[in-house]
Design a protein around this motif. Structure first.
Motif, PDB file in Angstrom:
ATOM      1  N   ARG A  39       5.476 -21.257 -25.319  1.00  0.00           N
ATOM      2  CA  ARG A  39       4.383 -21.966 -25.988  1.00  0.00           C
ATOM      3  C   ARG A  39       3.835 -21.094 -27.107  1.00  0.00           C
ATOM      4  O   ARG A  39       4.163 -19.916 -27.206  1.00  0.00           O
ATOM      5  N   ASP A  40       2.979 -21.666 -27.940  1.00  0.00           N
ATOM      6  CA  ASP A  40       2.463 -20.892 -29.069  1.00  0.00           C
ATOM      7  C   ASP A  40       1.524 -19.768 -28.650  1.00  0.00           C
ATOM      8  O   ASP A  40       1.262 -18.865 -29.425  1.00  0.00           O
ATOM      9  N   ASN A  41       1.054 -19.786 -27.414  1.00  0.00           N
ATOM     10  CA  ASN A  41       0.190 -18.702 -26.939  1.00  0.00           C
ATOM     11  C   ASN A  41       0.928 -17.769 -25.973  1.00  0.00           C
ATOM     12  O   ASN A  41       0.306 -17.016 -25.238  1.00  0.00           O
ATOM     13  N   GLN A  42       2.265 -17.830 -25.949  1.00  0.00           N
ATOM     14  CA  GLN A  42       3.091 -16.990 -25.095  1.00  0.00           C
ATOM     15  C   GLN A  42       4.064 -16.186 -25.952  1.00  0.00           C
ATOM     16  O   GLN A  42       4.186 -16.413 -27.152  1.00  0.00           O
ATOM     17  N   VAL A  43       4.744 -15.255 -25.315  1.00  0.00           N
ATOM     18  CA  VAL A  43       5.734 -14.428 -26.005  1.00  0.00           C
ATOM     19  C   VAL A  43       7.085 -14.629 -25.337  1.00  0.00           C
ATOM     20  O   VAL A  43       7.198 -14.564 -24.121  1.00  0.00           O
ATOM     21  N   SER A  44       8.123 -14.886 -26.135  1.00  0.00           N
ATOM     22  CA  SER A  44       9.464 -15.003 -25.569  1.00  0.00           C
ATOM     23  C   SER A  44      10.059 -13.599 -25.426  1.00  0.00           C
ATOM     24  O   SER A  44       9.528 -12.634 -25.954  1.00  0.00           O
ATOM     25  N   ALA A  45      11.170 -13.504 -24.714  1.00  0.00           N
ATOM     26  CA  ALA A  45      11.741 -12.187 -24.443  1.00  0.00           C
ATOM     27  C   ALA A  45      13.237 -12.173 -24.693  1.00  0.00           C
ATOM     28  O   ALA A  45      13.899 -13.211 -24.717  1.00  0.00           O
ATOM     29  N   ASP A  46      13.758 -10.967 -24.871  1.00  0.00           N
ATOM     30  CA  ASP A  46      15.197 -10.754 -24.951  1.00  0.00           C
ATOM     31  C   ASP A  46      15.666 -10.215 -23.610  1.00  0.00           C
ATOM     32  O   ASP A  46      14.892  -9.670 -22.844  1.00  0.00           O
ATOM     33  N   ALA A  47      16.945 -10.395 -23.338  1.00  0.00           N
ATOM     34  CA  ALA A  47      17.528  -9.900 -22.094  1.00  0.00           C
ATOM     35  C   ALA A  47      18.797  -9.120 -22.420  1.00  0.00           C
ATOM     36  O   ALA A  47      19.530  -9.478 -23.339  1.00  0.00           O
ATOM     37  N   ARG A  48      19.042  -8.066 -21.655  1.00  0.00           N
ATOM     38  CA  ARG A  48      20.278  -7.303 -21.839  1.00  0.00           C
ATOM     39  C   ARG A  48      21.368  -8.019 -21.049  1.00  0.00           C
ATOM     40  O   ARG A  48      21.354  -8.052 -19.829  1.00  0.00           O
ATOM     41  N   ILE A  49      22.305  -8.610 -21.768  1.00  0.00           N
ATOM     42  CA  ILE A  49      23.402  -9.364 -21.159  1.00  0.00           C
ATOM     43  C   ILE A  49      24.692  -8.687 -21.602  1.00  0.00           C
ATOM     44  O   ILE A  49      24.982  -8.621 -22.801  1.00  0.00           O
ATOM     45  N   GLY A  50      25.441  -8.193 -20.638  1.00  0.00           N
ATOM     46  CA  GLY A  50      26.620  -7.404 -20.979  1.00  0.00           C
ATOM     47  C   GLY A  50      26.157  -6.072 -21.547  1.00  0.00           C
ATOM     48  O   GLY A  50      25.343  -5.379 -20.958  1.00  0.00           O
ATOM     49  N   ASN A  51      26.611  -5.746 -22.717  1.00  0.00           N
ATOM     50  CA  ASN A  51      26.234  -4.483 -23.350  1.00  0.00           C
ATOM     51  C   ASN A  51      25.340  -4.658 -24.564  1.00  0.00           C
ATOM     52  O   ASN A  51      25.202  -3.744 -25.364  1.00  0.00           O
ATOM     53  N   SER A  52      24.764  -5.838 -24.728  1.00  0.00           N
ATOM     54  CA  SER A  52      23.918  -6.046 -25.899  1.00  0.00           C
ATOM     55  C   SER A  52      22.720  -6.924 -25.554  1.00  0.00           C
ATOM     56  O   SER A  52      22.692  -7.591 -24.537  1.00  0.00           O
ATOM     57  N   TRP A  53      21.743  -6.906 -26.445  1.00  0.00           N
ATOM     58  CA  TRP A  53      20.526  -7.684 -26.255  1.00  0.00           C
ATOM     59  C   TRP A  53      20.696  -9.067 -26.884  1.00  0.00           C
ATOM     60  O   TRP A  53      21.267  -9.211 -27.960  1.00  0.00           O
ATOM     61  N   HIS A  54      20.210 -10.070 -26.185  1.00  0.00           N
ATOM     62  CA  HIS A  54      20.285 -11.462 -26.651  1.00  0.00           C
ATOM     63  C   HIS A  54      18.956 -12.139 -26.338  1.00  0.00           C
ATOM     64  O   HIS A  54      18.253 -11.747 -25.417  1.00  0.00           O
ATOM     65  N   GLY A  55      18.655 -13.193 -27.080  1.00  0.00           N
ATOM     66  CA  GLY A  55      17.502 -14.001 -26.728  1.00  0.00           C
ATOM     67  C   GLY A  55      17.752 -14.641 -25.375  1.00  0.00           C
ATOM     68  O   GLY A  55      18.780 -15.281 -25.165  1.00  0.00           O
ATOM     69  N   ALA A  56      16.851 -14.450 -24.437  1.00  0.00           N
ATOM     70  CA  ALA A  56      17.061 -14.951 -23.082  1.00  0.00           C
ATOM     71  C   ALA A  56      17.118 -16.477 -23.058  1.00  0.00           C
ATOM     72  O   ALA A  56      17.938 -17.059 -22.358  1.00  0.00           O
ATOM     73  N   PHE A  57      16.303 -17.144 -23.822  1.00  0.00           N
ATOM     74  CA  PHE A  57      16.282 -18.604 -23.826  1.00  0.00           C
ATOM     75  C   PHE A  57      17.581 -19.203 -24.342  1.00  0.00           C
ATOM     76  O   PHE A  57      18.201 -20.019 -23.662  1.00  0.00           O
ATOM     77  N   PRO A  58      18.062 -18.836 -25.528  1.00  0.00           N
ATOM     78  CA  PRO A  58      19.303 -19.458 -25.987  1.00  0.00           C
ATOM     79  C   PRO A  58      20.506 -19.081 -25.134  1.00  0.00           C
ATOM     80  O   PRO A  58      21.399 -19.880 -24.937  1.00  0.00           O
ATOM     81  N   THR A  59      20.525 -17.871 -24.609  1.00  0.00           N
ATOM     82  CA  THR A  59      21.670 -17.436 -23.813  1.00  0.00           C
ATOM     83  C   THR A  59      21.760 -18.224 -22.510  1.00  0.00           C
ATOM     84  O   THR A  59      22.838 -18.688 -22.131  1.00  0.00           O
ATOM     85  N   THR A  60      20.628 -18.435 -21.853  1.00  0.00           N
ATOM     86  CA  THR A  60      20.669 -19.168 -20.591  1.00  0.00           C
ATOM     87  C   THR A  60      20.781 -20.670 -20.790  1.00  0.00           C
ATOM     88  O   THR A  60      21.314 -21.370 -19.945  1.00  0.00           O
ATOM     89  N   SER A  61      20.320 -21.186 -21.911  1.00  0.00           N
ATOM     90  CA  SER A  61      20.355 -22.629 -22.111  1.00  0.00           C
ATOM     91  C   SER A  61      21.746 -23.145 -22.465  1.00  0.00           C
ATOM     92  O   SER A  61      22.027 -24.312 -22.280  1.00  0.00           O
ATOM     93  N   VAL A  62      22.642 -22.290 -22.944  1.00  0.00           N
ATOM     94  CA  VAL A  62      23.995 -22.744 -23.279  1.00  0.00           C
ATOM     95  C   VAL A  62      24.975 -22.571 -22.123  1.00  0.00           C
ATOM     96  O   VAL A  62      26.099 -22.997 -22.212  1.00  0.00           O
ATOM     97  N   LYS A  63      24.539 -21.961 -21.041  1.00  0.00           N
ATOM     98  CA  LYS A  63      25.421 -21.770 -19.888  1.00  0.00           C
ATOM     99  C   LYS A  63      25.344 -22.928 -18.931  1.00  0.00           C
ATOM    100  O   LYS A  63      24.432 -23.608 -18.811  1.00  0.00           O
TER     101      LYS A  63
END
Length: 63
Positions: A39-63
């Motif tokens: 939401r506009d009053n929240q902060v999104s996060a990145d996640a370490r997936i494999g050996n690199s950092w990715h946006g957690a939302f797009p990475t999990t939403s395409v799986k």
């Protein structure tokens, strides 16, 4: 992403802001959905997936 330069900021002075909808329509994209990781009053996060950092939302939403 680097910060904008003073010259870039000054070039925008006096121009009207464009909405995402306007920008997409100008490119011929008339049907679009905006998915947000938080939401506009929240902060999104990145996640370490494999050996690199990715946006957690797009990475999990395409799986």
């Amino acid at each position: 992403m680097p910060l904008p330069t003073i010259a870039a900021y000054e070039a925008l002075q006096g121009t009207a802001p464009r909405s995402l909808s306007t920008a997409l329509t100008e490119k011929g994209i008339t049907h679009h959905i905006l998915w947000a990781a938080c939401r506009d009053n929240q902060v999104s996060a990145d996640a370490r997936i494999g050996n690199s950092w990715h946006g957690a939302f797009p990475t999990t939403s395409v799986k």
